[in-house]
Each structure stands twice: as C-alpha cells, then as structure tokens.
Enzyme design. Structure first.
Site, PDB file in Angstrom:
ATOM      1  N   GLY A  84       0.971  -1.136   0.063  1.00 18.26           N
ATOM      2  CA  GLY A  84       0.329  -0.091  -0.177  1.00 18.26           C
ATOM      3  C   GLY A  84       0.619   1.434  -0.069  1.00 18.26           C
ATOM      4  N   GLN A 116       2.976  10.254   1.549  1.00 21.41           N
ATOM      5  CA  GLN A 116       4.834   9.767   1.196  1.00 21.41           C
ATOM      6  C   GLN A 116       4.860   9.809  -0.209  1.00 21.41           C
ATOM      7  OE1 GLN A 116       2.583   5.731   2.242  1.00 21.41           O
ATOM      8  NE2 GLN A 116       4.802   5.759   3.369  1.00 21.41           N
ATOM      9  N   CYS A 130       5.724  -0.164   7.187  1.00 19.45           N
ATOM     10  CA  CYS A 130       5.627   1.449   6.570  1.00 19.45           C
ATOM     11  C   CYS A 130       7.132   1.619   6.097  1.00 19.45           C
ATOM     12  CB  CYS A 130       4.893   2.804   7.531  1.00 19.45           C
ATOM     13  SG  CYS A 130       4.720   3.921   6.698  1.00 19.45           S
ATOM     14  N   LEU A 131       6.580   2.176   4.571  1.00 15.46           N
ATOM     15  CA  LEU A 131       8.146   2.292   3.404  1.00 15.46           C
ATOM     16  C   LEU A 131       8.493   3.932   4.379  1.00 15.46           C
ATOM     17  CD1 LEU A 131       6.493   1.184  -0.056  1.00 15.46           C
ATOM     18  CD2 LEU A 131       8.366   0.132   1.519  1.00 15.46           C
ATOM     19  N   HIS A 133      -4.514   1.635   7.225  1.00 10.49           N
ATOM     20  CA  HIS A 133      -3.332   2.097   7.222  1.00 10.49           C
ATOM     21  C   HIS A 133      -3.349   3.002   6.414  1.00 10.49           C
ATOM     22  CE1 HIS A 133       1.214   1.366   7.999  1.00 10.49           C
ATOM     23  NE2 HIS A 133       1.587   2.308   7.491  1.00 10.49           N
ATOM     24  N   GLU A 134      -3.168   2.960   5.024  1.00  3.07           N
ATOM     25  CA  GLU A 134      -3.193   3.718   4.240  1.00  3.07           C
ATOM     26  C   GLU A 134      -4.362   4.948   4.328  1.00  3.07           C
ATOM     27  OE1 GLU A 134      -0.397   3.469   2.685  1.00  3.07           O
ATOM     28  OE2 GLU A 134      -0.514   1.354   3.185  1.00  3.07           O
ATOM     29  N   HIS A 169      -3.200   7.456   6.948  1.00  3.82           N
ATOM     30  CA  HIS A 169      -1.862   8.444   6.222  1.00  3.82           C
ATOM     31  C   HIS A 169      -2.899   9.605   6.030  1.00  3.82           C
ATOM     32  CE1 HIS A 169       2.131   6.188   6.105  1.00  3.82           C
ATOM     33  NE2 HIS A 169       1.732   4.867   5.908  1.00  3.82           N
TER      34      HIS A 169
HETATM   35 CO    CO Z   1       2.582   3.494   5.970  1.00  4.17          CO
END
Ligand code: CO
Length: 161
Positions: free
Chosen positions: A46, A51, A90-91, A132-133, A136
């Site tokens: 995701g 991000q 998380c990236l 989660h997304e 963000h």
């Molecule tokens: Co994330």
C-alpha cells in the site's frame, strides 16, 4: 510511469490532514500510475500520496493479485467490525515493525480515478492495509498505534504498507 522518492519520517507532510481531491484529470491518473510503480518497486502492499510528497486524499492498496489494485480517493470509513492484532511496517519507516490492533472488517466508500463513488468491504489483512493507508491521509502514523515493536528477525515474508 516513474518511480517516486518515498518521504521518510520525520517529515511534516506525513503528519497533516490531506486535502480532498476535487479534480479527476490526467494528472491524477499519472500520479496513481506512478504511485503503483513506486509501491511495487519498494515491495509495498500500500502507499498513500503524502508518502510521495503529495498532501491529497489518495491511496493505493494491493495485498496480492487476487484482490487486485484498489485506488482509494477521498476514502471514508463507513463501518468497522471486530478487532485483530498483527504486525505492520511502513515504507516511510524503514526497518520499523510493530503489532497494531485494528478492526477485522471495514466498509469504505471512496472514489475511483474517474471520480465514480464505490463501496468496498474488506477483512483481515486487506482491511488492515486499507485502514493503515487511510490513516496516512489524516496524518496518523502506525507508530502511534504500535503496542509492541517487533525485531526484523521475527518477521517472515512480511510486506510493508
Ligand atoms: Co504507511
């Protein structure tokens, strides 16, 4: 398509409320395509627009080929049920993993790249990735919800969001 640089924590864009998307044009389509390529390149499941340094309510999720790619624009959580604890990454937080409690089921209303409204229901890891997304897009990071940090050695084939 292009691979975009990932914004890593700490960065102000990761902790602010994103703006609603009102224009569904070629630029949005290109951003979604670039986000997809960036997510795949980084082995993510995701990715949210902040991000990649875009403070807009846009996110993509693809946990496996079966569920396909979900493009979430202006997503709103309509309903949640149950609860489940699992490991997340998380990236924007390389090397950080931890257990997070989230609803087991989620029902979300969102728009697609053409501006059409749709509703998606998901459970288990798919629901987790979506939530989660969406977090963000409200400047909420998974680290604020981690109840136990997990060392990288404890992970088995884990993928990041
Ligand atoms: Co994330």
């Amino acid at each position: 398509m292009a691979i975009l640089p990932i914004v890593e924590y700490p960065n102000d864009i990761l902790i602010k409320e994103c703006e609603k998307v009102t224009i569904f044009d070629e630029q949005l389509a290109k951003l979604l395509d670039d986000m997809y390529e960036t997510m795949v390149e980084n082995d993510g499941v995701g990715l949210a627009a902040p991000q990649v340094n875009v403070a807009k309510k846009i996110a993509i999720v693809e946990i496996d080929e079966e569920t396909g790619t979900l493009e979430l624009i202006n997503p709103v959580v309509l309903e949640t049920k149950g609860s489940d604890v699992d490991i997340e990454g998380c990236l924007s937080f390389p090397g950080v993993y931890g257990e997070v409690e989230r609803p087991y089921f989620v029902k979300v209303e969102a728009q697609d790249r053409d501006g059409n409204t749709y509703v998606v229901e998901a459970e288990d890891f798919f629901a987790r990735a979506i939530l989660h997304e969406i977090d963000h897009l409200h400047g909420v990071l998974f680290t604020s919800k981690i109840t136990r940090y997990v060392e990288e050695e404890e992970l088995e084939g884990y993928e990041e969001e």
